[in-house]
Design an enzyme around this catalytic site. Sequence first.
Site: not given
Ligand code: UT7
Length: 334
Positions: A118, A289, A259
């Site tokens: 990225c 992204n 980004h």
């Molecule tokens: O570009 C390169 C660098 N990358 C980044 O900067 C990305 C950084 N990370 C993020 O943007 C975020 O961490 C994500 C958007 C990927 C995820 O968001 P989050 O708020 O950190 O969610 P999480 O990973 O903590 O997940 C929370 C819950 C989980 O469920 P449980 O375990 O609490 O039951 C996930 O399984 O949300 C769930 N989840 C989803 N639910 C519905 C994860 N993806 C989805 C989805 N739809 N697509």
Amino acid sequence: MENKGPFNAKITSVGHYVPDRIIDNKFFENFLDTNDEWIKTRTGISERRRLDKELPTSYMAVRAIQDMLSNRGIGIEEIDLIIVATVTPDMMYPSTACIIQKELGAKNAWGFDILAACSGFIFSLTTAIQFIQNGTHKKVIVVGADKMSAIANMEDRNTCILFGDAAGAVLLEPTEDRDSGILDTIMRIDGEGGKYLYQLGGGSLNPSTHETVDKRMHFVYQDGKSVFKDAVKGMADISYEIMEKNNITADQISYLVPHQANMRIITACAERMGISMDKVMVNIHKYGNTTSATIPTCISEYWKNGKVKKGDYLILSSFGAGYTWGSILLKWAY
Ligand code: UT7
């Protein structure tokens, strides 16, 4: 990074390309346990673009460059160097730069690819300006292009909803005005972050086999929570650092160009810098992204809408796999 050469490098044209096909959030509801509301609120993404399956990354890069050249009104034969930022090259080798050079008929140019995920565009821009600053090159193209749909695991709701396909290009030329163009760059890497965001298969460590395919090792893996935490801090800190180092206040900045990985990371970065959201370039809602393409597509769109003017201070910043991160301060010069 201190410029010891006789010139500054300035951006003299921009262009971009996005595929026509729009994939909205509802599309994923058909086969994954996800929904439009979750995707919008957790990421800021409403839709993304997808390139036809049979077309490669270079297809988008070539079109972004053609757009950029026509905006400048110059021919391809004037180009000395083409630097391509991508994590989705057309193939392992030859480089995508060679493929683009042939497609465009850039007979006077050499070139190469840079892999910094990225941060690919920012790292490539920082590399490109060295050739302009030292006076050896007069016209250098930097293109950020990624076909993320080629490496997105459509069974993984944590990642596949995040990514899109796009390309953005800029032209760099020298200026004797040391107070304009690209004024400063700060780049960092930390391999400790490698375990949180990677694509394991296809390299020399895990050459492609039936097993690597079965284990889905040719797709993006991300520990989103860890990357999120580190990205918020990394991108905000380095954006603030370049302001402080150059004695630039938030009031003087026309645009932060971050980004586009997650709207919440973008907002946190703007808050840390004391910049209001109307001065932040955003297109994540439309494109998701797009890895190497996020920053140049933002600049190109805002420029085309007449929102970027000569004398504007811009801070570009990124954070991505590696970890890689960086910031660039520039004064718009055309
Ligand atoms: O570009 C390169 C660098 N990358 C980044 O900067 C990305 C950084 N990370 C993020 O943007 C975020 O961490 C994500 C958007 C990927 C995820 O968001 P989050 O708020 O950190 O969610 P999480 O990973 O903590 O997940 C929370 C819950 C989980 O469920 P449980 O375990 O609490 O039951 C996930 O399984 O949300 C769930 N989840 C989803 N639910 C519905 C994860 N993806 C989805 C989805 N739809 N697509």
